[in-house]
Enzyme design. Structure first.
Site, PDB file in Angstrom:
ATOM      1  N   ASP A  21       0.838  -1.207   0.000  1.00 46.43           N
ATOM      2  CA  ASP A  21       0.000   0.000   0.000  1.00 46.43           C
ATOM      3  C   ASP A  21       0.872   1.257   0.000  1.00 46.43           C
ATOM      4  OD1 ASP A  21      -2.290   1.497   0.014  1.00 46.43           O
ATOM      5  OD2 ASP A  21      -2.806   1.116   2.109  1.00 46.43           O
ATOM      6  N   HIS A  38       2.944   2.950  -8.892  1.00 44.78           N
ATOM      7  CA  HIS A  38       2.805   1.510  -9.129  1.00 44.78           C
ATOM      8  C   HIS A  38       4.035   0.979  -9.866  1.00 44.78           C
ATOM      9  CE1 HIS A  38      -1.177   1.850  -7.620  1.00 44.78           C
ATOM     10  NE2 HIS A  38      -1.693   2.449  -8.680  1.00 44.78           N
ATOM     11  N   LEU A 132      10.524 -21.084  -4.297  1.00 43.76           N
ATOM     12  CA  LEU A 132       9.554 -20.143  -3.711  1.00 43.76           C
ATOM     13  C   LEU A 132       8.272 -20.160  -4.546  1.00 43.76           C
ATOM     14  CD1 LEU A 132       8.864 -17.550  -1.923  1.00 43.76           C
ATOM     15  CD2 LEU A 132       9.843 -16.214  -3.795  1.00 43.76           C
TER      16      LEU A 132
END
Ligand code: FPP
Length: 251
Positions: A21, A38, A132
């Site tokens: 955020d 972004h 991962l």
């Protein structure tokens, strides 16, 4: 001393979830449009993926686009979707080199075709990677997921494939989009907001919540390592007493 050197390798959380955020506020601080935030946020995404691999986190879930985000201006939504396609395409080779397996949770059918195609290709290409698992939450919200799960259960009961007696916590978990993943031990939210915002509400039942003021584009590897160190300093009880934990250590 760097935070990385303080991490105890036998107490690294298996699954970390992150609410990324503050991109918009970061862009505003720079006098730029929101999508600039972004775009810079992608560098932080790269950092936490690399850092997770380095310290041995096995699952990393990133809240990249919520159901609620569909109400943002069309220009921002289009920009985010393009950024997603571009990032997945550009990073595919490196994901394979680093042993990253891509998975998604959320209502993927709602994403633009170009986005669905890029995701499908990357999921297929990385499916055998073991280091991962990167889970992107896209067009995701917990209430959507739980509603979906209840609807599927009700349909299976109607079709006599399921009996109401079989409903228990494990069964509910198996109907969620996270069925194949363990619950997160650590949730990080950046930018000073202290809310869950419709993210993994079932799965976060016992998760340590860590809120930091750092805006997502400023969240680098050291911030991530610091969060892991903070996590390791907390005692995880699962409702038990300290004495019970001493007898039978569970974290
Ligand atoms: C929240 O900041 C962030 C988002 C809604 C999108 C996160 C997306 C990225 C970091 C880029 C793409 C992701 C990947 C996985 C390649 P905000 O816009 O709500 O910030 P604000 O609260 O300051 O307005």
């Amino acid at each position: 001393m760097s935070y990385k050197s303080q991490i105890l390798s036998d107490k690294v959380p298996q699954h970390v979830a992150i609410i990324m955020d503050g991109n918009g506020r970061w862009a505003k601080q720079q006098g730029e449009v929101r999508i600039f935030g972004h775009t810079n946020g992608v560098d932080s995404v790269r950092s936490v993926i690399t850092a997770s691999g380095e310290i041995g986190v096995k699952y990393l879930t990133l809240y990249a686009f919520s159901t609620e985000n569909w109400s943002r201006p069309k220009e921002e939504i289009d920009g985010l979707m393009n950024l997603l396609v571009q990032s997945i395409t550009d990073e595919l080779e490196e994901m394979n080199e680093k042993g990253v397996r891509l998975q998604t949770i959320g209502n993927i059918k709602n994403l633009p075709d170009s986005c669905q195609k890029a995701l499908k290709e990357a999921i297929e290409s990385t499916k055998d990677n073991k280091k991962l698992t990167l889970i992107l939450a896209l067009s995701y919200s917990s209430r959507w997921e739980i509603t979906n799960a209840i609807s599927k259960m009700a349909k299976n009961i109607e079709d006599n494939k399921l009996s109401s007696d079989e409903i228990n916590e494990q069964l509910i978990s198996s109907y969620l989009s996270t069925a194949n993943f363990p619950d997160p031990e650590l949730l990080i939210r950046t930018s000073g907001e202290s809310r869950i915002s419709n993210f993994l509400m079932w799965q976060l039942a016992y998760t340590e919540l860590l809120f930091t003021d750092t805006l997502w584009p400023d969240f680098d590897k050291e911030c991530y390592y610091k969060a892991i160190v903070d996590f390791q300093r907390r005692e995880r009880r699962f409702g038990k007493t300290t004495e019970q934990l001493d007898d039978n250590e569970i974290n």
